[in-house]
Every structure is written in C-alpha cells, then in structure tokens.
Design an enzyme around this catalytic site. Structure first.
Site, short mmCIF file in Angstrom:
data_model
loop_
_atom_site.label_atom_id
_atom_site.label_comp_id
_atom_site.label_asym_id
_atom_site.label_seq_id
_atom_site.Cartn_x
_atom_site.Cartn_y
_atom_site.Cartn_z
CG ASN A 110 12.32 -28.87 -43.83
OD1 ASN A 110 12.15 -29.06 -42.62
ND2 ASN A 110 12.58 -29.84 -44.69
CB THR A 155 53.92 0.76 -29.97
OG1 THR A 155 55.20 1.17 -29.50
CG2 THR A 155 53.37 1.82 -30.93
CG HIS A 156 55.79 -3.03 -28.35
ND1 HIS A 156 55.89 -4.24 -29.00
CD2 HIS A 156 56.21 -2.09 -29.24
CE1 HIS A 156 56.37 -4.04 -30.22
NE2 HIS A 156 56.56 -2.75 -30.39
CB SER A 277 35.80 -6.05 -2.83
OG SER A 277 36.26 -7.03 -1.91
CE LYS A 283 39.59 -4.77 -5.55
NZ LYS A 283 40.74 -5.18 -6.31
CG ASN A 285 36.63 -4.56 -8.04
OD1 ASN A 285 37.72 -4.04 -7.84
ND2 ASN A 285 36.10 -5.46 -7.24
CD GLU A 290 37.45 -7.01 -14.07
OE1 GLU A 290 36.90 -7.94 -13.48
OE2 GLU A 290 38.23 -6.21 -13.51
CE1 TYR A 317 15.81 -28.01 -40.63
CE2 TYR A 317 15.17 -30.31 -40.44
CZ TYR A 317 15.42 -29.08 -39.86
OH TYR A 317 15.28 -28.92 -38.51
CD GLN A 322 15.25 -28.73 -33.02
OE1 GLN A 322 14.28 -28.90 -33.76
NE2 GLN A 322 15.44 -29.47 -31.95
N1 ARG Z 1 12.66 -27.25 -35.09
C1 ARG Z 1 13.14 -27.39 -36.42
C2 ARG Z 1 14.36 -26.52 -36.60
O1 ARG Z 1 14.58 -25.68 -35.84
C3 ARG Z 1 12.07 -26.95 -37.36
C4 ARG Z 1 12.10 -27.63 -38.69
C5 ARG Z 1 11.70 -29.02 -38.54
N2 ARG Z 1 11.65 -29.68 -39.78
C6 ARG Z 1 11.69 -31.00 -39.84
N3 ARG Z 1 11.62 -31.51 -40.99
N4 ARG Z 1 11.77 -31.73 -38.75
O2 ARG Z 1 15.12 -26.73 -37.51
#
Ligand code: ARG
Length: 464
Positions: A110, A155-156, A277, A283, A285, A290, A317, A322
């Site tokens: 974590n 403007t506009h 094109s 063309k 483009n 875009e 966490y 993830q």
């Molecule tokens: N792959 C996890 C993430 O991106 C890593 C942390 C995982 N921690 C856990 N307690 N499973 O968040």
C-alpha cells in the site's frame, strides 16, 4: 500464478479472479520507480540497523542488476506475476536468495504503490511542464514577429475589433502560463513521501521516514499514515490540470482549423502536419488539430473516472484505487503527445498576413473607433453608437466600408465628421491607440513580451 500472499489460503485462486485482480500489465510502467523506492527503503533499513550493511549491499546489487537487465532487454517483465512489486521481489529472491526476502521489512504494497505512483506522477508533472515551456517559447517568437500583423478579433465568431496576431497569441500565452503555474503548485503540494506508512498504521520498526523522503527528493514525509496510502488527491489535481491544458489546446486547435479553412485562409498548416483524403485528391486536412481537440474527451474522462472511483472509498487502502493507473497513464501520455505535436504544428504553420489584414479591413471592425472619434468631437457615447450604427447600415446597403465613404457622405450622417476621420479609423490607428495594459497596441505588447521573456528565463520544475 505468482503471488506474494499464499500462506493463509487453502485453495488456488481461480484463474479468472487472478487475472481480474492482477495489475502487472499496466503497473509495469512503474518498474523504475519501484526499484528506486526499494533501494531507498533498504538504504534506510540498514542505517537504522534493521538490516546489516552487507544485506543492504546484496539487495541493492540485486535490484540494480534487475534494472540493468530489464533496461537492456535481457529480462522481460513477466505478466505471470500479480503486479510489478511481486515481479521485482520474486526476481530479487531468485537472484540473491533468502536475503532478498528481507526487502519488504516494514513495508506494505500500500505504501509502496503510493510511493511509486507519486514518483511517477511527479516526473510526469516535470515533463509536461517542460513541453508547455517549449510551446510558450514558440508562441513568444510569433508574438515578437507579429506586433503589427493586423487581424480581426472576434466575439461570437463575428468580426468585432481589430487586433494583432501578437495579441491573439498572447492570449494563449497567458493560458499556458497559468497551466504551468498550476503544475508548479501541484508539484509543491504533492512532493511528500508516503513510504513508511506501511499498510496504513505505520510500523513498529524504527523507520527513518525523513531519511527516505530525502533520498527520494521529497520535501519531507507525509504526516498521516492512513492518508498516505489512501490519498490520490495529487493525481486528481494533476488530471484536472491536464484537462485544463487540453481545454486550452482544444480551443486553439478549433481556431486553427477555422483559420486553415478555405473560407478564412489565415494560416496554412505545413504539409508535414497535414493529411490527405483517400477519395478527394485536392484535400489537405488539419487532422492533428482535430485529434488534439478530440483527445480532450479522453483526458476529461480520466479525471471523471478517478474522481468517481475515489468518492465512496472508506479509509484506508481499497483495491478500487488500482483503477487510478490505466486512465492516468493514458491521460499523461496523451497530453504529452498532444503538446509535442501541437508545438510542432504551430511552429511550422505559415501565416497569411495579407488575408488577415484584408479581413480586418472589412466587416466594420473599426466601428467602435468611429464611435470613439465622435465622442472625441463632443458627442455622448450612446449617441455616437447610434450614429455609427446608422452609418454601418448605410455602408451595408451600399456594399462599402466606413473609410471608403467620401467626407460629404459621412457628413450627411453627422456634421461632426472631419477629414481626420480617415486616419482615426485606419487599421493602424485603431490598433496603435489601444494602449491600456493588456491591449494590442504594439508599445504595450512589447512590454508584455519583455515580462514574458524574463518569465521564460526563470528556473523551472526541471531544475528543482
Ligand atoms: N496493485 C495495487 C494497486 O495498484 C497495489 C497495492 C496492492 N495492495 C493490496 N493490499 N492489495 O493499488
């Protein structure tokens, strides 16, 4: 399957569950940050006497070896591992044996992933800033060379008053300058190290968090270990700043598309930045402009995605987090690509100054100045506005412009008109006299350019 946590389980993970849960296909992007973080972590563990110096050296040697092999293409990041952290740790143990198993002492994935993501994002902030700076340099060059390139301001999307190309580009200069300021603020706010937060409650080992923070170039450690693993604010802020950059690029792209159209012909995009094109041979483009405009959607999408992912998460966490990676990586890469291509397109684009000037000369862009002329002759502004309105109507009817009328004709509308009217409503005068701060008058624009030159010479995030 290769996971770090088999101990308390009696069954193999279902393959679909494993695949759904795994993140290595995308968090392998964090490989370098993961190794860097681990090196700092073991360096600190040894300093605190939690590992011996020999153990530290063996682990660091193993980690740098893995890094070299991956970089040289001799070791592939194998997607059979659950995530990049498992890949590195398993490889380390393969290489150096049991001592490798000590790497994860006093650490959780974590705080590890929180660190990796923060290191990666910090680097992206710096790279994005450098690309914005390149764009600003190109804009400033155009500004310097076009102080008297007259064009209509709108403007506009209706012609409004005359301005200059320098002034128009100057508007974008300010936007991208603010974008850089946002990045700088984000950098300062995010530059604290979550390593050492453990799973969420710190650890009983005597970790020196100030030391790892310093080793990794952070201002200091984060102040609450629960927040450290649960915080993705910095990433949301960055995605918000990236969205703002895209919004600016998209507006600019939209204008370039319009300016490059056959009807306007204010600019011509270079062949190297245009596409053809398959059916219409004539063309050429503006696809790059875009695409930049179009890709704005996916960057906004990343911001919305992460905001929504985070909104219901209890501390600390949760695996939902993830989901920060794929969208964020995509947004970061998209914005960098867009900035690079956009800068290339703008720096090679040709300006049709003749077309701009001609366009500024019709469409009554000098009507405000004609009204101001009458004000200077003692007519109250509201009356002057009405008189010039009638004059414009007269010109539309006759298919002519204010400055093409004879003095006699002008005087049938107001006896305040004298021969100095022609100079007063000429394009040059209309622009030159606009000297309020921020206006297009070349004299004030020169001062703005000088300020912006000094600004660009200042030290930037790259040198932090
Ligand atoms: N792959 C996890 C993430 O991106 C890593 C942390 C995982 N921690 C856990 N307690 N499973 O968040």
């Amino acid at each position: 399957m290769a996971q770090l946590w088999g101990g308390r389980f009696t069954k193999e993970t279902d393959q679909m569950v494993y695949d759904f849960n795994a993140s290595i296909t995308f968090d392998k992007t964090l490989f370098h940050q993961d190794v860097e973080g681990s090196i700092a972590h073991v360096t600190m563990l040894a300093k605190q006497g939690i590992l011996t110096d020999t153990e530290r050296d063996e682990i660091i040697k193993g980690l740098t070896g893995i890094r070299e092999d991956v970089d040289a293409g001799n070791l592939m990041i194998d997607t059979k591992y659950e995530d990049i952290h498992s890949f590195v740790e398993a490889n380390l143990i393969d290489r150096i044996g049991d001592v490798g198993k000590k790497l994860h002492t006093g650490r959780s994935r974590n705080d590890q992933v929180a660190l990796d993501m923060r290191l990666y994002t910090r680097q992206q902030v710096v790279e994005t800033d450098a690309l914005l700076k390149d764009l600003l340099q190109v804009l400033l060059d155009v500004m310097e060379n076009n102080l008297e390139t007259y064009m209509p301001g709108f403007t506009h999307l209706q012609k409004a008053q005359p301005t200059t190309l320098a002034h128009h580009y100057g508007a974008y200069f300010e936007m991208f300058k603010r974008d850089r300021q946002r990045l700088s603020d984000i950098y300062d706010r995010m530059n604290y190290c979550p390593l050492g937060a453990g799973a969420f409650a710190g650890t009983t080992y005597p970790l020196d968090r100030d030391y790892t923070a310093k080793l990794l170039g952070f201002e200091g450690p984060t102040m609450n270990s629960m927040d450290s693993v649960a915080d993705r604010d910095y990433l949301i802020e960055f995605l918000s700043a990236l969205s703002m950059i895209m919004m600016h690029l998209s507006r600019f792209s939209e204008e370039i598309i319009i300016w490059n159209s056959n009807e306007y012909q204010f600019v011509e995009i270079d062949d190297a930045y245009s596409t053809g094109s398959s059916i219409m041979p004539q063309k050429k483009n503006p696809d790059i402009a875009e695409l930049v405009r179009g890709k704005t959607g996916r960057v906004y999408g990343a911001l919305m995605s992460l905001l929504t992912t985070m909104k219901g998460l209890p501390l600390a966490y949760n695996k939902d987090m993830q989901e920060d990676k794929e969208v964020a990586f995509d947004a970061m890469n998209t914005v960098k690509d867009c900035l690079m291509l956009f800068t290339g397109m703008v720096s090679t684009m040709k300006f049709r100054m003749d077309r701009m000037q001609k366009s500024a000369m019709n469409g009554f862009t000098n009507a405000t100045d004609a009204a101001d002329y009458l004000v200077n002759k003692g007519v109250p502004f509201r009356d002057a506005h009405g008189i010039i309105g009638r004059l414009v109507l007269y010109c539309i009817d006759k298919e002519t412009s204010i400055d093409a009328l004879s003095l006699e004709e002008l005087q049938t509308i107001s006896d305040k008109f004298e021969s100095d009217i022609y100079d007063a409503v000429s394009l040059k005068t209309c622009v030159e006299k606009r000297l309020t701060v921020g206006a297009p008058g070349p004299e004030v624009m020169k001062a703005v350019i000088a300020v912006n030159k000094t600004y660009l010479a200042q030290e930037d995030l790259q040198s932090k």
